[in-house]
Design an enzyme around this catalytic site. Structure first.
Site, PDB file in Angstrom:
ATOM      1  N   ARG A  90     -10.208 -11.523   2.337  1.00 55.87           N
ATOM      2  CA  ARG A  90     -11.077 -12.580   1.815  1.00 55.87           C
ATOM      3  C   ARG A  90     -10.390 -13.945   1.878  1.00 55.87           C
ATOM      4  O   ARG A  90     -11.069 -14.977   1.964  1.00 55.87           O
ATOM      5  CB  ARG A  90     -11.526 -12.221   0.393  1.00 55.87           C
ATOM      6  CG  ARG A  90     -10.400 -12.038  -0.587  1.00 55.87           C
ATOM      7  CD  ARG A  90     -10.832 -11.269  -1.835  1.00 55.87           C
ATOM      8  NE  ARG A  90     -10.974  -9.825  -1.604  1.00 55.87           N
ATOM      9  CZ  ARG A  90     -11.355  -8.947  -2.522  1.00 55.87           C
ATOM     10  NH1 ARG A  90     -11.644  -9.357  -3.752  1.00 55.87           N
ATOM     11  NH2 ARG A  90     -11.443  -7.670  -2.234  1.00 55.87           N
ATOM     12  N   LYS A 138       0.838  -1.190   0.000  1.00 58.78           N
ATOM     13  CA  LYS A 138       0.000   0.000   0.000  1.00 58.78           C
ATOM     14  C   LYS A 138       0.879   1.249   0.000  1.00 58.78           C
ATOM     15  O   LYS A 138       1.981   1.221   0.533  1.00 58.78           O
ATOM     16  CB  LYS A 138      -0.848   0.041   1.291  1.00 58.78           C
ATOM     17  CG  LYS A 138      -2.006  -0.915   1.346  1.00 58.78           C
ATOM     18  CD  LYS A 138      -2.774  -0.738   2.657  1.00 58.78           C
ATOM     19  CE  LYS A 138      -3.869  -1.764   2.819  1.00 58.78           C
ATOM     20  NZ  LYS A 138      -4.949  -1.647   1.834  1.00 58.78           N
TER      21      LYS A 138
HETATM   22  N1  BES Z   1      -7.987  -3.723   4.697  1.00 56.63           N
HETATM   23  C1  BES Z   1      -8.208  -3.330   3.357  1.00 56.63           C
HETATM   24  C2  BES Z   1      -9.544  -2.586   3.177  1.00 56.63           C
HETATM   25  C3  BES Z   1      -9.646  -1.253   3.852  1.00 56.63           C
HETATM   26  C4  BES Z   1      -9.331  -0.097   3.162  1.00 56.63           C
HETATM   27  C5  BES Z   1     -10.116  -1.148   5.137  1.00 56.63           C
HETATM   28  C6  BES Z   1      -9.446   1.132   3.768  1.00 56.63           C
HETATM   29  C7  BES Z   1     -10.243   0.097   5.749  1.00 56.63           C
HETATM   30  C8  BES Z   1      -9.906   1.233   5.059  1.00 56.63           C
HETATM   31  C9  BES Z   1      -8.237  -4.538   2.440  1.00 56.63           C
HETATM   32  O1  BES Z   1      -7.428  -5.592   2.812  1.00 56.63           O
HETATM   33  C10 BES Z   1      -7.753  -4.097   1.105  1.00 56.63           C
HETATM   34  O2  BES Z   1      -6.620  -3.725   1.009  1.00 56.63           O
HETATM   35  N2  BES Z   1      -8.627  -4.160   0.096  1.00 56.63           N
HETATM   36  C11 BES Z   1      -8.297  -3.750  -1.203  1.00 56.63           C
HETATM   37  C12 BES Z   1      -8.852  -4.802  -2.137  1.00 56.63           C
HETATM   38  C13 BES Z   1      -8.418  -4.628  -3.556  1.00 56.63           C
HETATM   39  C14 BES Z   1      -6.940  -4.936  -3.696  1.00 56.63           C
HETATM   40  C15 BES Z   1      -9.234  -5.555  -4.422  1.00 56.63           C
HETATM   41  C16 BES Z   1      -8.945  -2.387  -1.464  1.00 56.63           C
HETATM   42  O3  BES Z   1     -10.058  -2.166  -0.995  1.00 56.63           O
HETATM   43  O4  BES Z   1      -8.312  -1.561  -2.089  1.00 56.63           O
HETATM   44 MN    MN Z   2      -5.447  -5.399   2.159  1.00 53.20          MN
END
Ligand code: BES
Ligand code: MN
Ligand code: ZN
Length: 494
Positions: free
Chosen positions: A348, A274
């Site tokens: 997931r 990230k």
């Molecule tokens: N933990 C994150 C989702 C999240 C984002 C929670 C912001 C709280 C605040 C999750 O693991 C994630 O990174 N999801 C990705 C999925 C994508 C790669 C398909 C996302 O939402 O960008």
């Molecule tokens: Mn994630």
């Protein structure tokens, strides 16, 4: 520790540091609501203060007035109730918000009496719950105590409601608020201190002396048990993953419910790293698991007549030489294979293993809760959670949320999106179409629910409050979801 009391005495005669009364907003003016106990001269001086100080009665507005001889308490605190609300659930949420605004503003005060307008035991419970929820202070480890304001020491609810119904409502408010505080504490704990093994230890300590049994699978048992999702996500971290199974199983249980929580103690994204800004709040990526732990604890404390199994899928998602690679194929428990095209879609993967484990025990209802997708926050913002799943279960969760004073909005799981998860190398990929990302994640999870009645709660936005404190919601961890889950379990037991 905060003490919570019920009083049916005349609030004007209660000795306290502060007496809280409600002020309703009536368009241009503001009116005191439910403080008939005030003498005529006291009412007149409050009305004068309202005019002179420009009190509007807007939700959560706080006005302190020296009480003088009007009441026995030292300080009279006017709290805004907002405009009148007809519907009982709405009326109770209005009371929670007002009470919570007051305790939050009165941090450091010893003894506060709440004389808000209550119609019966449930309203008194709402005042108590709101007051306790707003009375949260994160006890930061390593901080000298004099730098932190103490929460209000004694909260006294003055109400005409009395007897067993009122006592039960207060006891329930206390259990629920403790559960919410427990989640906030876990979410606020920094991720160097909270990691899968320490989370599992904290769960083990928390269930000591309760009727909850606990089983913890370590990294070796996870590999042996075919938990390829949790193992894969956890393999990049120095601190190995865990799967915790909690069980509360009272003799007179009417139904068996499994709760599954996403417990990523820190989500760096893994090799699909990230950007720094997006990582700042990722200690909160275990809020689902924390909600499950504290819901099971609350169910046991309330002695609800339902069997509850709680599954905490705990891992730290880190990049390293040992981390899983984008395009690795992992085998989820039960045999389905997943191509991990993006290591940041890790929630997931851990949930898939835990959902399969939970569904092996054939519960009557399966519920998962997770900070799963950024798309959730894009769709519904930071206050409203999403609920997906089988039709009836999605409705029961949304309705339980309304009764509990949380907002969960029903979202669809369009079959058409399933094709976007297709891949030639495995049964499915862990990412699909970008648009509707929250729904795609839900469609992914559905594959692992064994066709059971199921609800999926995405709390990515509301689990962590990056903005300022508002009514009973502090900065940081919010405890989103616990009240809905406790209410859902209570309704099943009724
Ligand atoms: N933990 C994150 C989702 C999240 C984002 C929670 C912001 C709280 C605040 C999750 O693991 C994630 O990174 N999801 C990705 C999925 C994508 C790669 C398909 C996302 O939402 O960008
Ligand atoms: Mn994630
Ligand atoms: Zn995550």
């Amino acid at each position: 520790m905060t003490t919570l009391n019920l009083s049916s005495k005349d609030p004007a005669r209660l000795a306290a540091d502060a007496l809280v009364i409600g002020v309703r907003s009536d368009g241009a003016s503001a009116t005191v609501e439910g403080a008939d106990f005030l003498s005529r001269s006291a009412s007149e001086s409050v009305a004068r203060a309202i005019t002179l100080l420009g009190v509007t009665g807007d939700t959560g507005q706080i006005t302190r007035i020296p009480a003088g001889d009007a009441v026995k308490a030292d300080l009279l605190v006017l709290v805004g109730l907002g405009s009148a609300v007809e519907d009982p659930d709405g009326r109770r949420e209005r009371l929670r918000r007002a009470a919570g605004s007051a305790t939050a503003a009165l941090a450091g005060t010893g003894h506060v009496v709440f004389a808000l307008p209550t119609e019966g035991a449930q309203d008194a419970g709402a005042v108590a719950e709101g007051a306790l929820l707003g009375n949260y202070v994160y006890d930061r480890p390593g901080t000298t105590k004099d730098k932190i304001k103490n929460p209000v020491g004694t909260i006294e609810i003055a109400t005409a409601a009395r007897g067993k119904a009122a006592k039960d409502a207060l006891a329930r408010a206390e259990v629920t608020a403790n559960a919410v505080h427990g989640v906030r504490d876990l979410v606020n704990t920094s991720p160097n201190l909270l990691y899968p093994a320490s989370f599992a230890d904290r769960a083990a300590k928390a269930v000591k002396g309760t009727k909850i049994s606990i089983k913890v699978l370590d990294e070796k048992q996870l590999l042996d048990g075919g938990y390829g999702g949790i193992s894969g996500v956890g393999q990049g971290s120095q601190r190995p993953p865990r799967l915790v199974r909690l069980s509360y199983s009272p003799a007179r249980a009417k139904r068996k419910i499994a709760l599954v929580g996403k417990g990523i103690t820190f989500d760096s994204g893994g090799l699909s790293l990230k950007p720094p800004k997006s990582m700042e709040t990722m200690k909160s990526d275990m809020a689902g698991a924390a909600a499950v732990l504290h819901t099971v604890l609350a169910a046991a404390a309330l002695e609800l007549p339902v069997a509850v199994t709680g599954w905490l899928a705990l891992a730290e998602n880190m990049p390293s030489a040992a981390a899983q690679r984008p395009s690795d194929v992992v085998t989820i428990r039960g045999g389905k294979t997943v191509e991990v095209l993006n290591t940041d879609a890790e929630g997931r993967l851990v949930l898939a293993d835990a959902l399969v484990a939970a569904s092996e025990e054939k519960p009557d209802l399966l519920v998962d809760i997770a900070t799963l997708t950024g798309a959730q926050a894009v769709a519904l913002g930071n206050q409203v959670g999403a609920v997906m799943g089988t039709d009836a279960e999605r409705s029961s969760v949304a309705e339980a949320a309304t009764r509990a004073g949380e907002q969960f909005w029903p979202m669809p799981l369009p079959e058409e999106l399933r094709a976007s998860l297709n891949t030639p190398t495995a049964d499915l990929a862990n990412i699909g179409e970008r648009m509707g990302g929250m729904l795609v994640a839900g469609i992914f999870l559905k594959e692992f629910t064994g066709g059971l009645p199921w609800a999926h709660l995405d709390i990515a936005g509301p689990a962590f409050n990056e903005g300022g404190a508002r009514h009973y919601v502090p900065k940081g961890g919010t405890g989103m979801g616990v009240r809905t889950l406790v209410e859902l379990l209570s309704a099943v037991g009724r």
